[in-house]
Design an enzyme around this catalytic site. Structure first.
Site, PDB file in Angstrom:
ATOM      1  N   GLU A  99       0.971  -1.251   0.002  1.00  0.00           N
ATOM      2  CA  GLU A  99      -0.010  -0.029   0.083  1.00  0.00           C
ATOM      3  C   GLU A  99       1.028   1.171   0.026  1.00  0.00           C
ATOM      4  OE1 GLU A  99      -4.269   0.060   1.817  1.00  0.00           O
ATOM      5  OE2 GLU A  99      -2.754  -1.026   3.592  1.00  0.00           O
ATOM      6  N   LYS A 154     -10.976   4.959   3.216  1.00  0.00           N
ATOM      7  CA  LYS A 154     -10.344   4.149   2.274  1.00  0.00           C
ATOM      8  C   LYS A 154     -11.468   3.491   1.194  1.00  0.00           C
ATOM      9  CE  LYS A 154      -6.183   2.388   3.145  1.00  0.00           C
ATOM     10  NZ  LYS A 154      -5.253   1.494   3.717  1.00  0.00           N
ATOM     11  N   GLU A 171      -5.815   6.686  11.658  1.00  0.00           N
ATOM     12  CA  GLU A 171      -5.799   7.378  12.899  1.00  0.00           C
ATOM     13  C   GLU A 171      -4.784   8.467  13.079  1.00  0.00           C
ATOM     14  OE1 GLU A 171      -8.034   3.200  13.695  1.00  0.00           O
ATOM     15  OE2 GLU A 171      -6.203   4.181  12.742  1.00  0.00           O
ATOM     16  N   TYR A 194     -11.642  27.715   2.452  1.00  0.00           N
ATOM     17  CA  TYR A 194     -12.023  26.255   2.213  1.00  0.00           C
ATOM     18  C   TYR A 194     -11.062  25.779   1.182  1.00  0.00           C
ATOM     19  CZ  TYR A 194     -16.005  27.624  -0.675  1.00  0.00           C
ATOM     20  OH  TYR A 194     -16.691  28.096  -1.573  1.00  0.00           O
TER      21      TYR A 194
END
Length: 134
Positions: A36, A113, A87, A67
């Site tokens: 990954e 994901k 996390e 933004y």
């Protein structure tokens, strides 16, 4: 929070607003398996930012959080940081936003994901995290 006169300076109320970005997509290289971190994956990011600005009165971009700039900052952080867990990635982003943007008092972030490479079949997996200024 800033107190704002309501009517004839008799009562005050607090103005705080939420800036949000939903559905930001970034291709980045995070995860536990080495594959990954080599091949990468598409990620989704949703943000809600509690802002103590005054653009509701002044109508000036400098009195709020842009933004577009936030989206660019998050995309850059996703592309340049390295994390095994979502996390840790979410917390890194939230803390960076609080450090960079003094008008933000709280960050809610959701990092997902899509179709994660796991033995389960799921449309998405991820984490939600809230970090606030104290």
């Amino acid at each position: 929070m800033r107190p704002v006169p309501f009517s004839n300076d008799i009562a005050f109320f607090i103005v705080m607003y939420t800036i949000f970005i939903d559905g930001l997509e970034v291709y980045a290289y995070h995860g536990v398996p080495a594959e990954e971190r080599i091949l990468g994956h598409r990620y989704g990011v949703d943000l809600s930012l509690s802002v103590e600005g005054s653009a509701d009165e002044t109508d000036k971009i400098g009195d709020t959080v842009d933004y577009g700039a936030i989206g660019a900052m998050v995309s850059d952080l996703m592309a340049t940081s390295h994390a095994h867990t979502l996390e840790h990635l979410a917390r890194t982003i939230a803390e960076s936003l609080l450090e960079d943007q003094p008008l933000i008092s709280e960050v809610f972030i959701r990092v997902s994901k899509p179709y994660p490479p796991t033995p389960i079949i799921a449309a998405a997996a991820g984490v939600e995290l809230t970090v606030a200024r104290v």
